[in-house]
Scaffold this active site. Structure first.
Site, short mmCIF file in Angstrom:
data_model
loop_
_atom_site.label_atom_id
_atom_site.label_comp_id
_atom_site.label_asym_id
_atom_site.label_seq_id
_atom_site.Cartn_x
_atom_site.Cartn_y
_atom_site.Cartn_z
CB THR A 128 5.42 2.20 0.15
OG1 THR A 128 4.81 1.04 -0.41
CG2 THR A 128 6.75 2.47 -0.53
CB SER A 129 5.31 6.68 2.86
OG SER A 129 4.29 6.60 3.84
N GLY A 132 0.82 -1.20 0.00
CA GLY A 132 0.00 0.00 0.00
C GLY A 132 0.86 1.25 0.00
CB CYS A 133 0.09 4.68 -1.09
SG CYS A 133 -1.59 4.80 -0.42
CE1 TYR A 134 -1.65 8.11 4.06
CE2 TYR A 134 -3.40 6.51 3.73
CZ TYR A 134 -2.98 7.83 3.84
OH TYR A 134 -3.89 8.84 3.73
#
Lengths: 344, 344, 344, 344
Positions: free
Chosen positions: B151-152, B147-149
């Site tokens: 990964t960050s 997911g995007c969150y």
């Protein structure tokens, strides 16, 4: 009707104060001062004011002379002498800058690299957060109007700290602010293409509002509180959202927390404790003097999360200054501040 | 040249993947599927693609048939059967949805209310965060694209946790995301006048990315890690900024921290550990596969603050999927991803 | 591989050119010059370039020396001497400023208050709008890269004027531009809170692009054309939309008009004549070298309305400069420009 | 104090009207109706209204019953029966929709595909643009509140047309509107990532406001006027900017034009004819009932360019409705409308 003067009327907080005072039922604007635009009508600097206020900008001295109340919207370090002059002339003085916010001179020295020119004067000044210090404000003539971030954070955490339901250690505050917080002077960081479609933190752990935040929260807790404070720049004109994280002490559940906040703010016209399952957002407070607070508990990690939203230019600056003036002059505290946030 | 198919090509992650694959030197798009727009050219759905890609949208079955690699850009719960089919036909499968991200079925049940249809298949799937799990990715044919969150956050905290310089307790993550993260379906929350000029948190402490975040961070720490995770909606199209707060253990100073991160990512083409005194911002990574990380220590409170920025649609979705594909097919890992973020 | 230098590399058009050239298959950047940031790596000025380009900024002289092709991204009035030097050294020179765009010195004097230092040099310069003047560009070594507004307008109206289907009188052009068109220097007008959530016209009927627009349209018509041109500032980073109004001559209906445009641009890789019932929008061309044109006829009033959209920094500046370079060096005209506009 | 009801209170114009009426010194809101949210407090639909208005949403019948004045904020085609009912009960009726704006039924049929249910009722209705038709408004009880675009255009061109200084032929109007103009229902076009960072025209030459514009301009000219009207969607919440182009007749110079406009609007509290060399912009009128007009002459082409700016939700809808109510009830015309546009 009292007479009000604004020193530094052409900055963003100054012009917002002009807007609010023009609609105030008990106030007449007596003078607006500006160094950069001296002699020009303010409507030339802000065409939005055309036909609403075309007063010519005067110098600081005239402004002090003409006002029953004098508002200073100046960079830090420039208010102390004006405050002294107002005190000498027995005029009310409301400082929207930082010079009188910190009680300890060593904090002011450390964070602002400045000194208290007249220590007695500083003792007379009161930190003007009405919801927390209304009684003291009533007794002073020098009000230190709080910073925008500190207002949003103090209102979000004061009840929990004063009731002892959260730990004083490990508090994390992640704040997000609109660009007007940086003032009207063009800079690279506030140049449209540089901040539009982006967000980033700045002054991480070093923002000057930190000691002011800690001063109020320490009072709430009755013990020294240190916080980790990180502000971020948002691509919006107005508004601050502060997401405040603290360790919940054992025994304090969601209902208890809600009860404490609702009780604490039950008579406050400008603080709205939001219903369960709704969240504070900048949209709902813009252009108003409201501070919205939403309460959350992450039971998985035992964390209390209070989210507060306010308009940095109103409750975070000019609106709160008017609220303080209302207290000083025994007006209805909501006079001139019955602003309903537009839905969009 | 390999042949790639995209299932769900007309959602935001799907069309971003189309854009990236069209410029990939080793890939030919073989099929694009869509339920809603079946039979139409994709350039009718996205006029930005006119003259660049006018392929007609087919059904899922055709897409699976035609690809050497099949990307699924679907809501959760819809990928398991496709994965099984790809496995049966020995095709590479990269899932941009959530179905294969969680290793424990009880986590999937708790957060997504779903079951693992074929437990053996799930064992074969690898969590595709190349910087952390490259070796495992090389050995699978089923990749769960993160997911995007997550990964960050994983990139921001993994080095510190794996080196044991921060506490596993009390981690707070305050994330901010652009609106494309919510997908293309119009809703009230993503209606322009409702989210423009505002910011607010959502799914406080309850976002489905939480278990995925904790799964990776627990691996880093070699012990269970729980986090307080609060996402916020920003009025920007793209990008995620995650501000991650953790208690710094004694003895770990700024230089040590920096050394650890620079060493950890020294050979990584897509992670930029920023120089001292600069901060990660969405602006600098937009439209690229970079993840920028800035490192801060608030020595007053002993807090480590890692800030990471990435493009939610690229490194947070389609770009990372291409990176995974490059690994699976032994291409240069940066093939098709040498995107330089525009300055504005 | 040829060597390219950019003079004025740290302005917005300069850094966009850096980004494009870094991905160009036939070009190596040899030198980047800057007066303000001399000696610094460009990635310090633009952190987006970290790890992609960390070249140190040199002076103008070195830039001219090192390039086979020299691009100048300078305010008007500063390119003539560099052009002369390049001519003397037989280097290709592409000027992204205004110095060589106007053919008549009296126009330059009237609108720019400047003179042609070397009239022979000006005769050698060619106005670099490839879709209209490709053959002349091939024969020169001095290219005057067109302005952003003029590119959008010339492409929108040239076919209709050259075919004589619209009147040369009464043409009205209402253009809207993103803020990057104003450059990187912070000003009050481009300060975020001043231009966000607003739109207004500027330089009404007096913008310096006017003579350049009229020069090209007069060529199209084979007769003098004057236009009413009003630019507006939009709260977006990139892009220009030009809505062009002209009186349709009798006998020219919608099909005829469409036929003329489709024929005119049928072999052009960067101009997209949009299908009936769709409209040009900035969104669909951003970050690409495309110019989209939508054709409308208001039959109630007999008005032809051509709407064109392009990215002011790409087809309106750096992308078109690369296109011109490709022509000069006999590269494929699309080399380095196969940029697909992202869907969002 | 009179009692006001709003039918369709939860749409954007409805809720803006709620906001304005809550601050009106002579009005008490008696009822708010909604079909979708019947029975809910309006503050649940719009949390911005918390503590300011928590009235429960009722049905249409109750709203008509309770109001001395009834405002209808409904899609076109739904107001005629309500108007009839109000007429029967001798209540004032102000329609913010389109049903009573056009005087000729054939225009209504052509553009709205509807019929006049009761022709006598239509004859009683007055087009409520106070600056132009104040005397007629005073004599009616059915007011057709003008559209947002038509208000901005009529105010910009009426003086010039009525004084005969511009040609009635070849008028071009290029308007730009904020997204709230499209209402609150989410659609793809108004989905944040689809309209943010873009601008494009829509309904080119076919917008339903066209006949309304022409109706007023024809009255001004005393002869039929047709216009080319192209609206554009801007990525801002509020505001309309109309750039109006017309052929200036011989003999009419800049001073004459300015004199005519200043004379025409000299007693109007809500129209500001801007000083020479300044331009109308959305920023300066937002959240107010002002319409700013800037006057330009392009002497090179003999073109008159009037630019008008207003807030589409205030002077373009709810504010003008309040202004009309003030006229109907013989209140001070500015009552409840002394809104000063914020500087940002």
């Amino acid at each position: 009707m009292i007479k009000a003067s604004i020193i530094g009327a052409t900055g963003y907080t100054g012009v917002e104060l002009v807007r609010l005072l023009l609609s105030h039922p008990k106030v007449k604007i007596a003078a607006l001062s500006s160094v950069s635009f001296l002699g020009k009508p303010i409507s030339e600097v802000y065409p939005s004011l055309l036909s609403a206020c075309q007063m010519e900008l005067c110098d600081e001295k005239e402004a002090v002379e003409k006002g029953d109340v004098v508002f200073a919207c100046l960079p830090h370090g420039m208010s102390q002498e004006i405050a002294a002059e107002c005190a000498a002339k027995n005029k009310a003085f409301i400082d929207l800058g930082a010079d009188f916010r910190l009680e300890k001179e060593e904090d002011y020295m450390q964070w602002y690299k400045g000194a208290f020119l007249d220590k007695e004067l500083h003792k007379k000044a009161v930190y003007g957060l009405p919801e927390l210090f209304r009684d003291s404000i009533k007794k002073t003539k020098i009000v230190a109007n709080p910073g925008c971030y500190p207002t949003s954070i103090a209102l979000a955490l004061y009840p929990a700290l004063s009731k002892g339901i959260i730990s004083t250690e490990g508090i994390v505050i992640d704040s997000k602010s609109g660009v007007t917080g940086a003032g009207r002077t063009p800079t690279l960081n506030t140049h449209f293409p540089e901040c539009n479609e982006s967000v980033s933190p700045y002054k991480v752990g070093t923002h000057r509002h930190t000691p002011e935040i800690e001063q109020t929260l320490s009072k709430a807790a009755g013990a020294p509180v240190k916080v980790t404070f990180v502000p971020h720049l948002l691509p919006v004109n107005r508004g601050i959202l502060s997401t405040c994280y603290a360790k919940l002490k054992e025994g304090a559940g969601e209902e208890k927390v809600r009860e404490i906040y609702e009780e604490f703010y039950k008579n406050e016209p400008f603080v709205r404790v939001l219903p369960k399952d709704t969240q504070a957002g900048i949209k709902n407070v813009k252009f108003s003097n409201f501070c919205d607070i939403s309460l959350n508990i992450d039971s998985r990690t035992g964390t209390f999360i209070a989210v507060s939203a306010l308009d940095n230019m109103v409750k975070g600056a000019a609106g709160q200054a008017v609220q303080n003036m209302n207290i000083l002059f025994c007006f209805d505290e909501t006079a001139g501040l019955t602003l309903i946030p537009p839905a969009f």
